[in-house]
Structure formats: structure tokens, C-alpha cells
Design a protein around this motif. Structure first.
Motif, PDB file in Angstrom:
ATOM      1  N   LEU A 142       0.815  -1.211   0.000  1.00  0.00           N
ATOM      2  CA  LEU A 142       0.000   0.000   0.000  1.00  0.00           C
ATOM      3  C   LEU A 142       0.853   1.269   0.000  1.00  0.00           C
ATOM      4  CD1 LEU A 142      -2.867  -0.995   2.462  1.00  0.00           C
ATOM      5  CD2 LEU A 142      -2.782  -1.188  -0.027  1.00  0.00           C
ATOM      6  N   LYS A 237     -10.224   1.083   1.218  1.00  0.00           N
ATOM      7  CA  LYS A 237     -10.556   0.184   0.114  1.00  0.00           C
ATOM      8  C   LYS A 237     -11.616   0.794  -0.789  1.00  0.00           C
ATOM      9  CE  LYS A 237     -11.669  -4.675  -0.830  1.00  0.00           C
ATOM     10  NZ  LYS A 237     -12.058  -5.991  -0.256  1.00  0.00           N
ATOM     11  N   MET A 304      -3.233  -3.135  -5.184  1.00  0.00           N
ATOM     12  CA  MET A 304      -3.490  -2.576  -3.852  1.00  0.00           C
ATOM     13  C   MET A 304      -4.794  -3.134  -3.274  1.00  0.00           C
ATOM     14  SD  MET A 304      -2.369   1.372  -4.647  1.00  0.00           S
ATOM     15  CE  MET A 304      -2.645   1.988  -2.971  1.00  0.00           C
ATOM     16  N   ARG A 307      -4.138  -6.536  -2.007  1.00  0.00           N
ATOM     17  CA  ARG A 307      -3.431  -6.561  -0.722  1.00  0.00           C
ATOM     18  C   ARG A 307      -4.410  -6.440   0.445  1.00  0.00           C
ATOM     19  NH1 ARG A 307       0.222  -8.792   2.350  1.00  0.00           N
ATOM     20  NH2 ARG A 307       0.851  -7.457   4.086  1.00  0.00           N
TER      21      ARG A 307
END
Length: 458
Positions: A142, A237, A304, A307
Motif C-alpha cells: 500500500l 478500500k 493494492m 493486498r
């Protein structure tokens, strides 16, 4: 659990007393079949075997199919069951029903026999583990992703190349306004290295600020969105999703096209993919390097998102397994918390939060809540202090903490600050049982995915 016709399973004679299984696991089951009622010489042995697994008459319990020992003519089989941590061999005519090691069945004692009452649906853990394994190779750290994302605010983005176009002719263009606003809003919500002043722990605002950061980390995105449907819900997110939506809209692409992209991954994450916390390299400063293309940025954003999803699935796997292992935490949360330095450069704090419940005999009798212990592992790499790792355990009003530092200068400085930290914890009403600083790094906690199983090893 699906219902099936009650089936009798008999215990063969000459069987040794039940022993603990060699490799206990957690999986699902498939039963069926009929057997004959045992003769009287066997009944005494069967009664003894069932008594040793502490199963009373008419009592039901769950059993795991450990092994199909011998199939006889395709209709009957010797089946080794794990019942309450002990192995028991039974005979059953299973017919056409598929029965596999690792399956779970519901059984009831009926005199000196076992009745098969039902079978469990597939355990959700297996599906979660598969989803986790699929996403592991496609993760982007990130902090590195945010550095590239923040760089586009000043550098802009290049258009994706078309056939026959020279690389030198692809000049960067400013971000689409919707994407710029989405990125600026995302960055504005990130924690800052100057947000928490030393010694402010006794005030009410810092704990609330930390709680907000954890809530908006992306780990609880879907749950928060279900509770509070809102287009601009602050969450890492969901914010990344808004940037993706803006870029897709600008170039006329669809979510289906985005889902077909190959995410850009961070190679270091695959060196020990299920180790958490995990040592990671410091990313480049925002604006370093050539501007990415729109397609590259979308692939980076996909990594990302992966993740964050991996941390969600990993947390769920560990929590699911915790319910079946008395020594494991009952719940586990793994999350990456990006933050900004005073120079506005993204960095990463990795948090592992575990809850342990210990129910004593006196608590069971009095029906009082079980004693809970919380453990926090926090890892971060600071520019001057270097890599730091904090292990904190809180049990009622008793707290212990250990700090790990790789640099000798940092170790010396932390040791000088330990008396002040001890006093600050005491001022909060906590009993400090252990407080120390060591040089190096602690042994990492690693999750292993093996077939349909997920095991943790510290």
C-alpha cells in the motif's frame, strides 16, 4: 447440515481402546449406509469403547472421517472416525455415498452402536483459503502504491500506447478531475506522523483517532458499507475503488475490463506471502520516476485492492481456525495502516491484533465471562530509528510490552524512555508486569496453506 436416513454403524471386536488421532484437522463430511446389529460378545467391547470417548446414550456429537481403512465390494467400509480427539474404528455399508477423509458427520450413540444422523455442508474455511491462495501472487504494497498514486497529482498520467506509436510521443496529461478529487480525499484521510503527540494517551481524543484509523483501514469495508450505504463512506478500500471508477469512466472502460487486468505486484510480498508482519522495503518518494500510463495505474490499483483483500481473507482464515484450536486466538485481525511522514511520504504500519479467551473451571461453574487477553504486534520502519517491532499483551488490568529495535542507537534511546513509559501506563491504571527492549526482530508468525488445511506456526 443435511438430513439423511438414520444409519447404524457397528464397532468391530478386538479393537484397541481409542487413542488421540495422529493429525487432527478441520474439514467436512459425507456419510450413509447400514450395518448389522452386533452380537453380544462384541457388545461389551463396543460399550467400553463408547464409554471411553465419553459419549452417553442418545447423546449426539460431531465426528471427523480420518481414514477409509477398507472398502468391501463398494457397499461397505471400515471407517476410522475422530471423535472428541480420539480415534474409533466403525463398520458401515456406505453404498454409493461419497465418503472422504476430512469429512464431518453427526453421530448419536444408540446403546452400543453409533447412528449416523447427518452430514455437514462444506466448511467455509476451505473456500476462504482457496480465495486467499488465488490472490497471494497479485498483491501491491500500500505504501508503494500510494507513493505512485500521489505522484500522479503533480506528474499526471500517460495515455496507453496505440499500435505504431513511439514512446517519446506519449506525453503525460493532467489527471481527470474526478480521479484527482478521489485521490486528494483519500490522502487527506491518511494518518500523519504528527497527529499523535507524545504523552497524549490519557486524553480522550487520541484513542478515538486511532479507532477511526483502524475502522477506515479497508479491513472492514464491506461490513461498514452494508451498515451505512453511502457513496463517499471514508474507507481506504472504497476510496481506491472510487479512483478506479473515475479512471475507467474517463477512458470509457467497464468494470469487467478492469477485472481482466493483471495486477502489478510487489515481489517482496511473495518471499514469505503469509508472514505477518513482514519486512518491506521503503518505497520511492511520490513523484520519482516516469509518470505511469492509465493502464499501469489501474493495474497498480488492482494490486493494492488485492493486498487489502488478502489481509481480510487471511484474518478470516485465522479466526475460523481459532475456534477449533484451544491454543489459538479466538479472533485475529491483520491490517496494513498507511500513514504520512512530515515530508508527506507514505509509510506503512503493520498491525496484528489477537484475542485469546481462557475459561477457567470456576468461571464455567459461575457462568461468568471468560478471561480475555488481547495481544498487539505493531511493526514499522522509521527513517531515523529504523525497523521497530512492538509486542503488547493486555490481560484485564495487567499489561506487558516488549520493543524490538535493529539499530543500537535506537535500542539505547528506547531503554532510556522505558521508565517514562512505565509511569504513563501506571497513570492509566494498568499494572505493568513486564517491560523491556531487545535488539533484533522477533520470530515471525506464518500461516501455511496445505491442501484444504490452514495451519499457523509461530
Amino acid at each position: 447440515m443435511s438430513n439423511i436416513k438414520s444409519v447404524t454403524m457397528k464397532l468391530p471386536s478386538g479393537q484397541q481402546p481409542p487413542n488421540p488421532p495422529a493429525q487432527p484437522t478441520s474439514q467436512t463430511a459425507r456419510p450413509t449406509g447400514t450395518t448389522e446389529v452386533s452380537r453380544e460378545p462384541v457388545a461389551a467391547s463396543a460399550r467400553q469403547l463408547l464409554d471411553q470417548v465419553q459419549l452417553a446414550n442418545r447423546e449426539t456429537t460431531l465426528a471427523r472421517v480420518a481414514e477409509i481403512v477398507n472398502r468391501q465390494g463398494g457397499s461397505s467400509a471400515d471407517v476410522l472416525l475422530d471423535i472428541r480427539g480420539k480415534s474409533l474404528l466403525v463398520q458401515a455399508a456406505i453404498g454409493k455415498t461419497e465418503l472422504s477423509p476430512g469429512d464431518w458427520v453427526k453421530v448419536m450413540r444408540a446403546g452400543n452402536e453409533l447412528q449416523l444422523m447427518g452430514k455437514l455442508a462444506p466448511a467455509p474455511e476451505a473456500g476462504i483459503a482457496r480465495a486467499l491462495a488465488q490472490r497471494l501472487p497479485w498483491q501491491q504494497t500500500l505504501d508503494a502504491g500510494l507513493a505512485r498514486l500521489m505522484g500522479t497529482l503533480t506528474q499526471g498520467l500517460k495515455q496507453d500506447p496505440v499500435p505504431g506509436q513511439l514512446p517519446s510521443s506519449r506525453l503525460p496529461h493532467p489527471l481527470p478531475e474526478a480521479a484527482r478529487q478521489a485521490i486528494e480525499q483519500l490522502v487527506a484521510r491518511l494518518p500523519s506522523g504528527t497527529s499523535l503527540a507524545p504523552g497524549s494517551g490519557a486524553q480522550s481524543a487520541p484513542p478515538q483517532q486511532v479507532r477511526q484509523w483502524l475502522s477506515e483501514s479497508g479491513l472492514f469495508a464491506e461490513s461498514r458499507l452494508a451498515q451505512t450505504p453511502a457513496a463517499q463512506l471514508p474507507d481506504l478500500k472504497l476510496a481506491l475503488g472510487r479512483v478506479i471508477t473515475a479512471l475507467l469512466s474517463h477512458q470509457g472502460s467497464t468494470p469487467e475490463q478492469f477485472n481482466r487486468l493483471t495486477p502489478i505486484s510487489t515481489p517482496e510480498l511473495m518471499q514469505a506471502p503469509l508472514q505477518f508482519p513482514q519486512p518491506l522495503a521503503t518505497p520511492q518518494a511520490p513523484g520519482d520516476g516516469d509518470p505511469p500510463s492509465v493502464g499501469q495505474m489501474l493495474r497498480l490499483l488492482a494490486g493494492m485492492l488485492n493486498r487489502i483483500t488478502v489481509n481480510q481473507l487471511h484474518s478470516q482464515v485465522l479466526t475460523t481456525r481459532g475456534g477449533a484450536d484451544a491454543t489459538a486466538p479466538t479472533s485475529t485481525l491483520l491490517l496494513d495502516l498507511p500513514w504520512l511522514t512530515p515530508q508527506n511520504e507514505p509509510r506503512l504500519a503493520q498491525l496484528r491484533i489477537e484475542q485469546y479467551s481462557e475459561e477457567k473451571e470456576s468461571e464455567r461453574k459461575s457462568r461468568t465471562p471468560a478471561t480475555t487477553e488481547w495481544r498487539l504486534a505493531l511493526a514499522m520502519d522509521l527513517d531515523e530509528a529504523g525497523p521497530l517491532h512492538f509486542d503488547v499483551a493486555l490481560r484485564q488490568h495487567a499489561v506487558s510490552a516488549r520493543v524490538w529495535a535493529e539499530k543500537q542507537t535506537t535500542l539505547r534511546r528506547v531503554n532510556q524512555e522505558l521508565p517514562a513509559l512505565r509511569q504513563s501506563l501506571a497513570d492509566l491504571g494498568l499494572e505493568v508486569t513486564d517491560l523491556e527492549c531487545r535488539r533484533g526482530t522477533p520470530q515471525a508468525s506464518v500461516t501455511r496453506l496445505e491442501h484444504r488445511l490452514v495451519d499457523t506456526r509461530a
